[in-house]
Design a protein around this motif. Structure first.
Motif, PDB file in Angstrom:
ATOM      1  N   CYS A 115       0.808  -1.221   0.000  1.00  0.00           N
ATOM      2  CA  CYS A 115       0.000   0.000   0.000  1.00  0.00           C
ATOM      3  C   CYS A 115       0.838   1.267   0.000  1.00  0.00           C
ATOM      4  CB  CYS A 115      -0.922   0.009   1.213  1.00  0.00           C
ATOM      5  SG  CYS A 115      -2.302  -1.129   1.083  1.00  0.00           S
ATOM      6  N   ALA A 116       1.849   1.332   0.863  1.00  0.00           N
ATOM      7  CA  ALA A 116       2.605   2.568   1.018  1.00  0.00           C
ATOM      8  C   ALA A 116       3.281   3.020  -0.277  1.00  0.00           C
ATOM      9  CB  ALA A 116       3.630   2.408   2.146  1.00  0.00           C
ATOM     10  N   PRO A 117       3.995   2.135  -1.004  1.00  0.00           N
ATOM     11  CA  PRO A 117       4.631   2.598  -2.246  1.00  0.00           C
ATOM     12  C   PRO A 117       3.622   3.090  -3.271  1.00  0.00           C
ATOM     13  CG  PRO A 117       5.548   0.492  -1.553  1.00  0.00           C
ATOM     14  CD  PRO A 117       4.339   0.733  -0.712  1.00  0.00           C
ATOM     15  N   THR A 118       2.514   2.371  -3.427  1.00  0.00           N
ATOM     16  CA  THR A 118       1.514   2.753  -4.422  1.00  0.00           C
ATOM     17  C   THR A 118       0.889   4.093  -4.076  1.00  0.00           C
ATOM     18  OG1 THR A 118       1.029   0.406  -4.740  1.00  0.00           O
ATOM     19  CG2 THR A 118      -0.523   1.975  -5.659  1.00  0.00           C
ATOM     20  N   ALA A 129       8.916   8.426 -10.678  1.00  0.00           N
ATOM     21  CA  ALA A 129       8.009   7.508  -9.995  1.00  0.00           C
ATOM     22  C   ALA A 129       8.698   6.179  -9.703  1.00  0.00           C
ATOM     23  CB  ALA A 129       6.753   7.278 -10.832  1.00  0.00           C
ATOM     24  N   ALA A 130       9.485   5.697 -10.670  1.00  0.00           N
ATOM     25  CA  ALA A 130      10.212   4.435 -10.471  1.00  0.00           C
ATOM     26  C   ALA A 130      11.254   4.576  -9.366  1.00  0.00           C
ATOM     27  CB  ALA A 130      10.875   4.012 -11.778  1.00  0.00           C
ATOM     28  N   VAL A 131      11.933   5.736  -9.309  1.00  0.00           N
ATOM     29  CA  VAL A 131      12.897   5.975  -8.234  1.00  0.00           C
ATOM     30  C   VAL A 131      12.192   5.963  -6.879  1.00  0.00           C
ATOM     31  CG1 VAL A 131      14.443   7.695  -7.211  1.00  0.00           C
ATOM     32  CG2 VAL A 131      14.538   7.238  -9.662  1.00  0.00           C
ATOM     33  N   GLY A 132      11.057   6.630  -6.794  1.00  0.00           N
ATOM     34  CA  GLY A 132      10.303   6.648  -5.548  1.00  0.00           C
ATOM     35  C   GLY A 132       9.893   5.251  -5.103  1.00  0.00           C
ATOM     36  N   LEU A 133       9.423   4.449  -6.036  1.00  0.00           N
ATOM     37  CA  LEU A 133       9.035   3.073  -5.703  1.00  0.00           C
ATOM     38  C   LEU A 133      10.228   2.265  -5.210  1.00  0.00           C
ATOM     39  CD1 LEU A 133       6.621   2.216  -8.664  1.00  0.00           C
ATOM     40  CD2 LEU A 133       6.010   2.365  -6.251  1.00  0.00           C
ATOM     41  N   GLY A 134      11.365   2.383  -5.903  1.00  0.00           N
ATOM     42  CA  GLY A 134      12.545   1.608  -5.520  1.00  0.00           C
ATOM     43  C   GLY A 134      13.051   1.968  -4.142  1.00  0.00           C
ATOM     44  N   VAL A 135      13.154   3.260  -3.855  1.00  0.00           N
ATOM     45  CA  VAL A 135      13.626   3.697  -2.540  1.00  0.00           C
ATOM     46  C   VAL A 135      12.640   3.267  -1.455  1.00  0.00           C
ATOM     47  CG1 VAL A 135      14.164   5.700  -1.115  1.00  0.00           C
ATOM     48  CG2 VAL A 135      14.917   5.627  -3.498  1.00  0.00           C
ATOM     49  N   VAL A 157       4.862   6.769   6.834  1.00  0.00           N
ATOM     50  CA  VAL A 157       6.300   6.876   6.596  1.00  0.00           C
ATOM     51  C   VAL A 157       6.658   6.328   5.207  1.00  0.00           C
ATOM     52  CG1 VAL A 157       8.564   6.090   7.369  1.00  0.00           C
ATOM     53  CG2 VAL A 157       6.858   6.784   9.046  1.00  0.00           C
ATOM     54  N   GLY A 158       6.093   5.167   4.855  1.00  0.00           N
ATOM     55  CA  GLY A 158       6.393   4.589   3.547  1.00  0.00           C
ATOM     56  C   GLY A 158       5.946   5.477   2.403  1.00  0.00           C
ATOM     57  N   SER A 159       4.742   6.040   2.502  1.00  0.00           N
ATOM     58  CA  SER A 159       4.230   6.934   1.458  1.00  0.00           C
ATOM     59  C   SER A 159       5.093   8.179   1.338  1.00  0.00           C
ATOM     60  CB  SER A 159       2.786   7.329   1.754  1.00  0.00           C
ATOM     61  OG  SER A 159       1.949   6.197   1.862  1.00  0.00           O
ATOM     62  N   ALA A 160       5.500   8.730   2.490  1.00  0.00           N
ATOM     63  CA  ALA A 160       6.327   9.939   2.476  1.00  0.00           C
ATOM     64  C   ALA A 160       7.687   9.669   1.836  1.00  0.00           C
ATOM     65  CB  ALA A 160       6.505  10.463   3.903  1.00  0.00           C
ATOM     66  N   VAL A 161       8.287   8.526   2.139  1.00  0.00           N
ATOM     67  CA  VAL A 161       9.576   8.183   1.545  1.00  0.00           C
ATOM     68  C   VAL A 161       9.461   8.081   0.030  1.00  0.00           C
ATOM     69  CG1 VAL A 161      11.286   6.327   1.318  1.00  0.00           C
ATOM     70  CG2 VAL A 161      10.539   7.064   3.590  1.00  0.00           C
ATOM     71  N   CYS A 162       8.421   7.428  -0.446  1.00  0.00           N
ATOM     72  CA  CYS A 162       8.210   7.298  -1.893  1.00  0.00           C
ATOM     73  C   CYS A 162       8.012   8.672  -2.541  1.00  0.00           C
ATOM     74  CB  CYS A 162       7.004   6.401  -2.165  1.00  0.00           C
ATOM     75  SG  CYS A 162       6.644   6.143  -3.906  1.00  0.00           S
ATOM     76  N   PHE A 163       7.170   9.488  -1.932  1.00  0.00           N
ATOM     77  CA  PHE A 163       6.839  10.801  -2.493  1.00  0.00           C
ATOM     78  C   PHE A 163       8.068  11.698  -2.553  1.00  0.00           C
ATOM     79  CE2 PHE A 163       5.452  15.219  -1.661  1.00  0.00           C
ATOM     80  CZ  PHE A 163       4.705  15.432  -2.812  1.00  0.00           C
ATOM     81  N   PHE A 164       8.794  11.828  -1.452  1.00  0.00           N
ATOM     82  CA  PHE A 164       9.932  12.744  -1.422  1.00  0.00           C
ATOM     83  C   PHE A 164      11.123  12.213  -2.221  1.00  0.00           C
ATOM     84  CE2 PHE A 164       7.617  14.307   2.356  1.00  0.00           C
ATOM     85  CZ  PHE A 164       7.559  15.656   2.004  1.00  0.00           C
ATOM     86  N   SER A 165      11.268  10.884  -2.303  1.00  0.00           N
ATOM     87  CA  SER A 165      12.316  10.330  -3.168  1.00  0.00           C
ATOM     88  C   SER A 165      12.056  10.693  -4.626  1.00  0.00           C
ATOM     89  CB  SER A 165      12.390   8.814  -3.007  1.00  0.00           C
ATOM     90  OG  SER A 165      12.730   8.455  -1.690  1.00  0.00           O
ATOM     91  N   GLY A 166      10.794  10.600  -5.037  1.00  0.00           N
ATOM     92  CA  GLY A 166      10.442  10.996  -6.395  1.00  0.00           C
ATOM     93  C   GLY A 166      10.670  12.475  -6.631  1.00  0.00           C
ATOM     94  N   LEU A 167      10.343  13.313  -5.633  1.00  0.00           N
ATOM     95  CA  LEU A 167      10.561  14.754  -5.768  1.00  0.00           C
ATOM     96  C   LEU A 167      12.046  15.074  -5.885  1.00  0.00           C
ATOM     97  CD1 LEU A 167       8.065  16.496  -3.299  1.00  0.00           C
ATOM     98  CD2 LEU A 167       7.925  16.326  -5.779  1.00  0.00           C
TER      99      LEU A 167
END
Length: 615
Positions: A452-455, A473-479, A544-554
């Motif tokens: 759920c969090a990565p998506t 988006a792919a970078v955010g998912l991977g991180v 936390v997982g959603s935030a990591v994905c979002f900010f990694s993509g940013l």
């Protein structure tokens, strides 16, 4: 997420410990025998028959895929909204919320703040991107292809399929264990009956059958919980008014450090507030199970009313379940000698223990019917959503079938076959779950965290940023995946050393008593160093997982300094949400890049699949 201990022990109620066949007094009256009476069985059987009949007879008049997956876009907004009560409140929550409250006080009322925080995102941000008629999406993951690429869409849909199939198995399993404790019905029998019947009417009626049976299940759930709560409040010593005074005096109502700002504490207002807000936003805002009901309504406004109705209904249900746990705590405070040790140890059993032993015939049957209702409801919605995603996001989107004459019938037939397959797979997982020596909370937490969090983070990235593209988006998912592995590994290492409780019998006590065992060793030094962040409360995993994905993509977006064409994001981000002339022209010229079905009554899926360019 509410069951914190292994639920297998629920079936191990022993009459020698006083659970069954008691003749003692309860609030001045004789305590009934444990188990279901003839009246209870009649009520449960009647409910199951009614659900199956409705699910089999309520279906769209035509056999098109649009009708099968989206109820012909004609679902009543209020019926769909009320159906979300049982569609989201699984049997795990039905059993677990009162148990969690019984042990930890009314901490879960902080969820109400989470509802309020998540509601604007769901109603005003997410739904317009999915339900706008010119886009004609059928799955929420169609947005990810329109905003990013086909590969990102496939990843999001695959994560949903992985989570929902495993989770549906445990949705069947947990209530089956409770039913075995109440009625003595074997786990495999309950799983087979509820799973098979739900699969059958979902296969027959599609989305329309799911909505109407969930509507009935929601009414049954509300009735059952309301009656149980009313009876518990009237039987509390001193009445409902004394409940508040007693609980507050004991210091049980709200823990002293409940408003601590430490993210490492499990029972903590801020952790539960933000964690639940993100989880609800993901579950009700981007998850296919909820989004498919929004898309089954006629327009954006109807979808927003459906979402608002579902949110309000689930807020009310949460309050009822929390107050029920509170009332059960007050009811059993003066009856501690009547509560077996294993129920004290695993308070998730307390609700089942209550309606198995302290409610009159008929009421117990109503609650068992409500348990079956919410189980079948969540299960039916889950396998229907899984079938829709598999066909739309993979079969149609990746050209796995060739369009031919009579494709409409073939699409619906394939959907029915897949519904049966997903149903059977989840039933097998539910039966095998009784042999898994892990806690249910651990498994569900892993599924939520990894899937759920990565998506949800990718959805946030697409909706709230203009410059992010598929690479970001792919970078955010991977991180995010790497971070979730770190979180779960740290939780496993640092949790095993915490104090544990178990039931033990000694020479001085005639009965089993609850014994707290201190950890055999101290926390590893890494738990105070490299794994310190991994000790964060499990409530915060989605946030936390959603935030990591979002900010990694940013961050990737800022480093690369590349932006998608303006025409690619028109109408697909918060900043470009208004459909201008440029976007209208683009949709007119390249409609099939965004359309999952056409308005004509021909095959709405396979017909358009082969004009799509592969991204």
């Amino acid at each position: 997420q509410f069951i914190h201990q292994r639920v297998h022990g629920m079936a191990d109620f022993d009459e020698s410990e006083g659970v069954g066949g008691w003749d003692g007094l309860s609030d001045g009256g004789p305590r009934r025998k444990s188990g279901l009476s003839t009246v209870d069985y009649v009520i449960v059987a009647a409910y199951v028959v009614i659900v199956v009949v409705i699910g089999s007879r309520v279906s769209s008049s035509t056999g098109s895929a649009k009708n099968y997956f989206l109820a012909g876009k004609g679902a009543n907004r209020w019926v769909a909204g009320i159906s979300l009560i049982s569609g989201i409140t699984s049997g795990i929550s039905f059993i677990g919320v009162p148990g969690y409250t019984y042990k930890n006080g009314v901490a879960m009322l902080s969820f109400l703040c989470g509802f309020i925080l998540a509601a604007p995102f769901i109603i005003y941000l997410a739904i317009p991107f999915f339900a706008r008629p010119e886009l004609k999406f059928t799955t929420s993951y169609s947005y990810l292809e329109a905003r990013f690429s086909r590969r990102i869409r496939s990843i999001g849909s695959a994560l949903f399929l992985l989570r929902v199939i495993v989770y549906m198995g445990f949705v069947l399993f947990a209530p089956a264990v409770a039913l075995e404790a109440v009625a003595g019905v074997p786990v495999y029998a309950s799983v087979l009956v509820t799973g098979t019947l739900a699969t059958a009417y979902t296969c027959k009626g599609g989305m329309e059958a799911v909505i109407w049976t969930d509507f009935l299940a929601s009414l049954t759930l509300i009735a059952g919980v309301s009656v149980a709560l009313a009876m518990a409040l009237t039987r509390v010593e001193g009445g409902a008014g004394n409940l508040w005074r007693t609980s507050a005096k004991e210091g049980w109502l709200i823990p002293n450090d409940f408003f601590s700002n430490s993210p490492l504490k499990t029972v903590n207002f801020w952790c539960m507030f933000f964690g639940f807000a993100f989880n609800m936003a993901a579950q009700s805002g981007t998850d296919q199970i909820a989004v498919q009901r929004y898309l089954a309504t006629a327009d954006v406004r109807s979808a927003q009313v459906t979402a608002a109705g579902g949110l309000v209904g689930n807020m009310i249900m949460t309050v009822l379940l929390v107050i029920l746990g509170w009332a059960l705590h007050g009811f059993y405070q003066t009856r501690q000698n009547e509560v077996p040790c294993d129920v004290k140890h695993d308070t998730d059993k307390i609700f089942a223990f209550y309606f198995a032993n302290d409610l009159p015939p008929g009421i117990c049957g109503l609650l068992v019917a409500a348990l079956c209702a919410t189980t079948m409801s969540v299960f039916a919605g889950g396998i229907n959503a899984a079938t829709t995603c598999f066909i739309i996001d993979f079969v149609q989107n990746h050209r796995l079938l060739t369009a031919n004459h009579g494709a409409v019938v073939n699409t619906v037939k394939l959907a029915k076959i897949l519904t049966v397959c997903f149903g059977l797979l989840s039933i097998v997982i539910a039966i095998l779950a009784q042999y898994i020596n892990e806690s249910l909370s651990l498994i569900t937490s892993v599924a939520q965290a990894v899937c759920c969090a990565p998506t949800f983070g990718v959805f946030l990235l697409g909706m709230l940023s203009q410059r992010a593209d598929s690479f970001d988006a792919a970078v955010g998912l991977g991180v995010c995946f790497a971070f979730m592995v770190y979180l779960l590994a740290g939780a496993a290492i640092c949790t095993d050393s915490l104090p544990t409780q178990s039931c033990s019998k000694n020479d001085t006590a005639p009965d089993y008593s609850l014994v707290t065992a201190q950890p055999l060793h101290k926390l590893p030094s890494s738990c105070h160093g490299t794994l310190l962040v991994a000790r964060v409360s499990q409530w915060l995993y989605p946030a936390v997982g959603s935030a990591v994905c979002f900010f990694s993509g940013l961050i990737s977006m800022l480093i690369r300094r590349q932006s998608p064409p303006v025409t690619k994001i028109m109408g697909l981000t918060w900043w470009t949400r208004e459909m201008g002339p440029l976007a209208e022209a683009r949709l007119g010229a390249n409609q099939h890049n965004y359309t999952d079905y056409d308005a004509a009554e021909v095959d709405p899926f396979l017909q358009t699949a082969y004009s799509k360019p592969i991204n």
